[in-house]
Design a protein around this motif. Structure first.
Motif, PDB file in Angstrom:
ATOM      1  N   LEU A   2      98.126  57.368 -25.059  1.00  0.00           N
ATOM      2  CA  LEU A   2      98.851  56.726 -23.958  1.00  0.00           C
ATOM      3  C   LEU A   2     100.181  57.425 -23.682  1.00  0.00           C
ATOM      4  O   LEU A   2     100.562  57.597 -22.524  1.00  0.00           O
ATOM      5  CB  LEU A   2      99.080  55.249 -24.276  1.00  0.00           C
ATOM      6  N   GLU A   3     100.873  57.842 -24.737  1.00  0.00           N
ATOM      7  CA  GLU A   3     102.132  58.562 -24.549  1.00  0.00           C
ATOM      8  C   GLU A   3     101.895  59.883 -23.823  1.00  0.00           C
ATOM      9  O   GLU A   3     102.692  60.281 -22.971  1.00  0.00           O
ATOM     10  CB  GLU A   3     102.815  58.802 -25.889  1.00  0.00           C
ATOM     11  N   ALA A   4     100.806  60.558 -24.142  1.00  0.00           N
ATOM     12  CA  ALA A   4     100.482  61.811 -23.458  1.00  0.00           C
ATOM     13  C   ALA A   4     100.178  61.556 -21.986  1.00  0.00           C
ATOM     14  O   ALA A   4     100.607  62.321 -21.113  1.00  0.00           O
ATOM     15  CB  ALA A   4      99.299  62.485 -24.139  1.00  0.00           C
ATOM     16  N   GLU A   5      99.452  60.485 -21.694  1.00  0.00           N
ATOM     17  CA  GLU A   5      99.150  60.151 -20.307  1.00  0.00           C
ATOM     18  C   GLU A   5     100.420  59.827 -19.523  1.00  0.00           C
ATOM     19  O   GLU A   5     100.557  60.208 -18.357  1.00  0.00           O
ATOM     20  CB  GLU A   5      98.174  58.983 -20.245  1.00  0.00           C
ATOM     21  N   VAL A   6     101.358  59.148 -20.157  1.00  0.00           N
ATOM     22  CA  VAL A   6     102.634  58.845 -19.503  1.00  0.00           C
ATOM     23  C   VAL A   6     103.398  60.133 -19.224  1.00  0.00           C
ATOM     24  O   VAL A   6     103.966  60.305 -18.133  1.00  0.00           O
ATOM     25  CB  VAL A   6     103.481  57.872 -20.360  1.00  0.00           C
ATOM     26  N   ALA A   7     103.414  61.060 -20.182  1.00  0.00           N
ATOM     27  CA  ALA A   7     104.111  62.327 -19.982  1.00  0.00           C
ATOM     28  C   ALA A   7     103.504  63.104 -18.818  1.00  0.00           C
ATOM     29  O   ALA A   7     104.241  63.677 -17.996  1.00  0.00           O
ATOM     30  CB  ALA A   7     104.063  63.152 -21.266  1.00  0.00           C
ATOM     31  N   VAL A   8     102.186  63.106 -18.713  1.00  0.00           N
ATOM     32  CA  VAL A   8     101.522  63.801 -17.598  1.00  0.00           C
ATOM     33  C   VAL A   8     101.870  63.115 -16.279  1.00  0.00           C
ATOM     34  O   VAL A   8     102.174  63.784 -15.283  1.00  0.00           O
ATOM     35  CB  VAL A   8      99.992  63.838 -17.818  1.00  0.00           C
ATOM     36  N   ALA A   9     101.860  61.806 -16.252  1.00  0.00           N
ATOM     37  CA  ALA A   9     102.181  61.077 -15.019  1.00  0.00           C
ATOM     38  C   ALA A   9     103.622  61.335 -14.597  1.00  0.00           C
ATOM     39  O   ALA A   9     103.902  61.492 -13.404  1.00  0.00           O
ATOM     40  CB  ALA A   9     101.946  59.583 -15.218  1.00  0.00           C
ATOM     41  N   ILE A  10     104.533  61.399 -15.551  1.00  0.00           N
ATOM     42  CA  ILE A  10     105.939  61.687 -15.225  1.00  0.00           C
ATOM     43  C   ILE A  10     106.061  63.091 -14.639  1.00  0.00           C
ATOM     44  O   ILE A  10     106.767  63.300 -13.646  1.00  0.00           O
ATOM     45  CB  ILE A  10     106.829  61.519 -16.478  1.00  0.00           C
ATOM     46  N   ALA A  11     105.358  64.053 -15.225  1.00  0.00           N
ATOM     47  CA  ALA A  11     105.410  65.423 -14.716  1.00  0.00           C
ATOM     48  C   ALA A  11     104.830  65.507 -13.302  1.00  0.00           C
ATOM     49  O   ALA A  11     105.402  66.172 -12.425  1.00  0.00           O
ATOM     50  CB  ALA A  11     104.657  66.355 -15.655  1.00  0.00           C
ATOM     51  N   GLU A  12     103.721  64.822 -13.072  1.00  0.00           N
ATOM     52  CA  GLU A  12     103.124  64.820 -11.721  1.00  0.00           C
ATOM     53  C   GLU A  12     104.069  64.153 -10.726  1.00  0.00           C
ATOM     54  O   GLU A  12     104.225  64.630  -9.595  1.00  0.00           O
ATOM     55  CB  GLU A  12     101.782  64.097 -11.737  1.00  0.00           C
ATOM     56  N   GLN A  34     107.300  64.028 -10.876  1.00  0.00           N
ATOM     57  CA  GLN A  34     108.412  64.947 -10.629  1.00  0.00           C
ATOM     58  C   GLN A  34     107.999  66.040  -9.653  1.00  0.00           C
ATOM     59  O   GLN A  34     108.760  66.398  -8.758  1.00  0.00           O
ATOM     60  CB  GLN A  34     108.885  65.555 -11.956  1.00  0.00           C
ATOM     61  N   GLN A  35     106.778  66.560  -9.813  1.00  0.00           N
ATOM     62  CA  GLN A  35     106.292  67.594  -8.886  1.00  0.00           C
ATOM     63  C   GLN A  35     106.207  67.047  -7.464  1.00  0.00           C
ATOM     64  O   GLN A  35     106.583  67.727  -6.502  1.00  0.00           O
ATOM     65  CB  GLN A  35     104.915  68.089  -9.320  1.00  0.00           C
ATOM     66  N   LEU A  36     105.711  65.826  -7.321  1.00  0.00           N
ATOM     67  CA  LEU A  36     105.610  65.219  -5.997  1.00  0.00           C
ATOM     68  C   LEU A  36     106.985  65.030  -5.367  1.00  0.00           C
ATOM     69  O   LEU A  36     107.183  65.265  -4.178  1.00  0.00           O
ATOM     70  CB  LEU A  36     104.858  63.900  -6.066  1.00  0.00           C
ATOM     71  N   LYS A  37     107.953  64.613  -6.185  1.00  0.00           N
ATOM     72  CA  LYS A  37     109.308  64.440  -5.666  1.00  0.00           C
ATOM     73  C   LYS A  37     109.877  65.766  -5.193  1.00  0.00           C
ATOM     74  O   LYS A  37     110.567  65.839  -4.164  1.00  0.00           O
ATOM     75  CB  LYS A  37     110.225  63.867  -6.756  1.00  0.00           C
ATOM     76  N   GLU A  38     109.606  66.847  -5.949  1.00  0.00           N
ATOM     77  CA  GLU A  38     110.101  68.182  -5.556  1.00  0.00           C
ATOM     78  C   GLU A  38     109.419  68.665  -4.288  1.00  0.00           C
ATOM     79  O   GLU A  38     110.052  69.348  -3.477  1.00  0.00           O
ATOM     80  CB  GLU A  38     109.884  69.152  -6.697  1.00  0.00           C
TER      81      GLU A  38
END
Length: 54
Positions: A35-45, A47-51
């Motif tokens: 679950l922590e890995a999935e959260v990290a991936v979602a945060i990265a995605e 951030q990419q969308l915001k950029e």
């Protein structure tokens, strides 16, 4: 106050229960890591969308 857990050699059921709890704890720890890995991936995605929007 709770009673102490009997040693597995004194109670086979206690030993089985202790093994079951240990196995469940291992499974939960593995699931928490997933679950922590999935959260990290979602945060990265996110951030990419915001950029991309900026």
């Amino acid at each position: 106050m709770t009673a102490p857990v009997p040693a597995p050699r004194l109670s086979p059921i206690a030993g089985l229960f202790n093994d079951l709890v240990a196995w469940l704890n291992d499974r939960l720890a593995a699931h928490a890591l997933l679950l922590e890995a999935e959260v990290a991936v979602a945060i990265a995605e996110n951030q990419q969308l915001k950029e991309q929007i900026s």
